[in-house]
Design a protein around this motif. Structure first.
Motif, PDB file in Angstrom:
ATOM      1  N   ARG A 552       0.860  -1.178   0.000  1.00 29.82           N
ATOM      2  CA  ARG A 552       0.000   0.000   0.000  1.00 29.82           C
ATOM      3  C   ARG A 552       0.895   1.226   0.000  1.00 29.82           C
ATOM      4  O   ARG A 552       1.961   1.230   0.608  1.00 29.82           O
ATOM      5  N   VAL A 557      -2.944   2.795  -5.206  1.00 30.54           N
ATOM      6  CA  VAL A 557      -2.607   1.476  -4.710  1.00 30.54           C
ATOM      7  C   VAL A 557      -1.689   0.838  -5.747  1.00 30.54           C
ATOM      8  O   VAL A 557      -1.964   0.928  -6.944  1.00 30.54           O
ATOM      9  N   GLU A 647      -6.206   4.877  -3.094  1.00 30.53           N
ATOM     10  CA  GLU A 647      -6.123   4.095  -1.856  1.00 30.53           C
ATOM     11  C   GLU A 647      -7.452   4.215  -1.118  1.00 30.53           C
ATOM     12  O   GLU A 647      -7.946   5.314  -0.880  1.00 30.53           O
TER      13      GLU A 647
END
Length: 682
Positions: A552, A557, A647
């Protein structure tokens, strides 16, 4: 759900690039939906099929009926979606003419045809050669032939040599064993195989790709302009033709027509006259090593073939019949018996060749749309068996670059890196073979006296012997050749997100960095599933982006970047998620024991970009869009599309909330359908 703003492709991209971007985003939506609908396990990880549940299997070929019976079809939840990696359909337009059908030309033709280019391979000879100049195939070349998918056909025909033994005037001086402890490879030996056998295996492989050698067709000249090359061909029956192609590659040997017409001068010096012979030899010497011996006046070598009793003989000071009217076999018998101090009888030779070799090379290997490779670019002593091996590496380096440019995946400037990378290799080779020639000939009388003394010390002092073994083998093997100074090698300082290796990796064994062969890492344990899968991955003719699952980072991502790259660049880039499942990135590559990730220095989210010829281009600890852009920039593809996904924000409530109904993905329109592969990765 996809961000509708992110779903719009960049208007600056070409239409086919927009399609690929949209494919990636639709694929991501499907994966995210499947992940959201999957109930959570007690430890918080998504439930469902175990990772790496499918049996190890090469994903590039169809399964046999026995494999299907042994491994039942998976449930729909076990399927994964990847994009079709088959080479594009070939055009009717001739794209490359290759002059010379030796190992170099055959390698170039194979790799271009494997990538879908239309090739003509011509050779002025009436048919295949029945004799062999080159007989030594070193580890790096064997690695290359593994990537091409033909190595096993060669291994079955050759003898694996793992030692070099030296004699002088009847006395054994030292035996140097192959020591690759510091140079990991799956092929820790030199394969002794006749050049005619090598060419036969290559022709068979090339024929499977639909390309046949055109014997009796000689390149007589050519012209070129900014659009292509016009090659003039003369046939054995007297007919002539002119053909137009995008590119011309001269693999036509030391007397190269291509090199001469380009005006590329061979710079260097003439050297010695030696003799080669293939003959049966009756001797008590075991055929498990290459032999060198000195008679007191000259040096000779013996190399055992796979067929028992057959040897390649090298006389470094031959004399003609005027000086010695005896037969070649009688003269060799006398010299070898004196050098080894035991009876050696040389039978009737099947082939002999007396030749004067040169130590010369060109200063550039490209002129516009025309290239030279192998002996057309550099000629040198056969002392360390480097000629064919170096030429094969020339062809392998050039072919993937030429294919990328011809198919529109890279800018033409990529081709400049061919000379940039290979000319220095040729220059170093001339220096090393010059030294090897001097040592093997041992003409200096003082050196002849000192050699037994020096080698007796080497024999008894183990660390010194091992150091000499590694130095000799390192130079011959080709495993230490790298492109660290190449413009295609993006150093860690130029890529964001570099950092420490995963826990458990030795600080004294860093993973291969930019410019080094990826197989310099300890990835050769075929009992490990991850290493086996990686060996299969190296046979893919595309670049490879290896992403360690579980990472991460800020913004994108890593998996999102990987999905977008897989869709947008899928024709020339294979994107694999090491150690994860389909929810963590495209095309999972099983690594259940973590051995592959440890060997490659991949922590979660870490990545390595590998060129089609197996050398590392760049690496980093967190895959993000800027880092991948910098890594690929020297090759010149279209920019990676806009952000594919962000993310996920952390959930405010630790209790798992019911998964909402997934929103339908936007209609992608008339896109090329994805290909569904089973988890077995057939």
């Amino acid at each position: 759900m996809l961000d509708p703003i992110a779903a719009r492709a960049d208007e600056r991209l070409a239409p086919f690039e927009q399609i690929r971007v949209l494919e990636a985003r639709v694929l991501e939506a499907r994966v995210l939906e499947a992940r959201a609908l999957r109930p959570a396990s007690p430890d918080g990880a998504p439930s469902g099929p175990a990772r790496n549940a499918g049996p190890p299997c090469d994903r590039r070929g169809p399964q046999s009926s026995a494999q299907r019976r042994a491994h039942p079809q998976p449930t729909p939840e076990q399927t994964m979606v990847t994009f079709d990696s088959r080479p594009p359909a070939r055009t009717d337009r001739l794209q490359v003419v290759i002059a010379g059908a030796g190992p170099v030309g055959l390698t170039a033709a194979h790799e271009l045809a494997r990538r879908g280019l239309r090739v003509r391979l011509v050779d002025g000879a009436r048919g295949p050669a029945r004799t062999s100049r080159a007989v030594a195939m070193h580890p790096r070349t064997l690695e290359t032939y593994h990537q091409m998918g033909i190595v096993y056909g060669l291994l079955s025909r050759g003898r694996r040599n793992r030692a070099f033994t030296m004699y002088a005037q009847g006395r054994r001086l030292v035996r140097l064993e192959a020591d690759y402890a510091r140079m990991p490879t799956s092929y820790p030996y030199t394969l002794v195989i006749g050049q005619s056998e090598t060419e036969s295996v290559l022709r068979t492989a090339l024929s499977r790709l639909g390309v046949e050698v055109e014997w009796g067709v000689r390149l007589t000249g050519f012209t070129q302009d900014e659009h292509g090359v016009r090659a003039d061909l003369a046939h054995a029956d007297g007919t002539e033709e002119s053909v137009t192609a995008s590119w011309l590659v001269g693999c036509d040997g030391g007397h190269s027509t291509v090199r001469k017409q380009l005006g590329l001068e061979l710079v260097g010096e003439s050297s010695e006259t030696w003799m080669l012979a293939d003959a049966p030899v009756a001797t008590s010497l075991p055929p498990d090593t290459i032999y060198w011996t000195h008679t007191g006046g000259q040096a000779l070598m013996m190399v055992p073939y796979a067929r028992d009793g057959q040897w390649r003989l090298l006389d470094m000071a031959p004399v003609g019949r005027r000086a010695d009217p005896r037969s070649v076999e009688e003269r060799l018998t006398e010299k070898l018996t004196k050098g080894f101090g035991r009876t050696v009888r040389v039978g009737e030779s099947s082939w002999t060749s007396v030749f004067t070799f040169q130590q010369r090379m060109v200063e550039r290997m490209q002129d516009g749309r025309v290239f030279v490779a192998g002996d057309a670019a550099h000629v040198h002593s056969p002392a360390s068996g480097q000629g064919m091996n170096t030429g094969v590496q020339d062809a392998y380096n050039l072919a993937w670059k030429l294919a990328m440019v011809e198919q529109g995946h890279a800018r033409r400037e990529l081709l400049h890196t061919y000379s940039e990378e290979r000319v220095p290799v040729g220059a170093r080779l001339l220096g090393s073979t010059r030294t090897a020639t001097s040592l093997l000939q041992l003409k200096n009388l003082l050196a002849g006296v000192a050699l037994p003394v020096v080698l007796s010390v080497v024999r008894t002092v183990t660390p010194l012997r091992r150091a000499l073994q590694r130095k000799v083998l390192g130079g011959m093997s080709g495993l230490r050749i790298g492109y660290g100074e190449s413009s295609l090698s993006v150093s860690d300082s130029r890529v964001e997100g570099t950092g420490t290796a995963p826990a458990g990796r030795s600080a004294t064994a860093p993973p291969p960095g930019p410019g080094r062969r990826i197989t310099a890492a300890p990835v050769h344990d075929m009992s490990d599933e991850g290493c086996r899968e990686f060996a299969a991955e190296l046979r893919d003719p595309r670049w490879a982006l290896l992403l360690a699952a579980g990472g991460r980072g800020p913004g994108d991502v890593p998996a999102g970047v990987a999905f977008t790259a897989a869709a947008q660049y899928g024709e020339w880039l294979s994107v694999r998620t090491v150690g994860g499942d389909e929810s963590e990135g495209p095309a999972p590559l099983p690594d259940p024991a973590g051995k592959l990730r440890t060997a490659l220095g991949l922590a979660p989210g870490g990545w390595t970009l590998v060129r089609p010829d197996g050398y590392v281009a760049a690496r980093g600890t967190v895959l993000n869009r800027p880092a991948l852009h910098r890594a690929l920039a020297p090759a010149g593809p279209a920019p990676l599309a806009d952000v594919a996904r962000r993310e996920p924000a952390p959930a405010p409530d630790p209790e798992p909330a019911p998964a909402p109904d997934p929103e339908p993905a936007p209609d992608p329109g008339p896109v090329r359908p994805a290909v569904v592969h089973r988890a077995e990765r057939h």
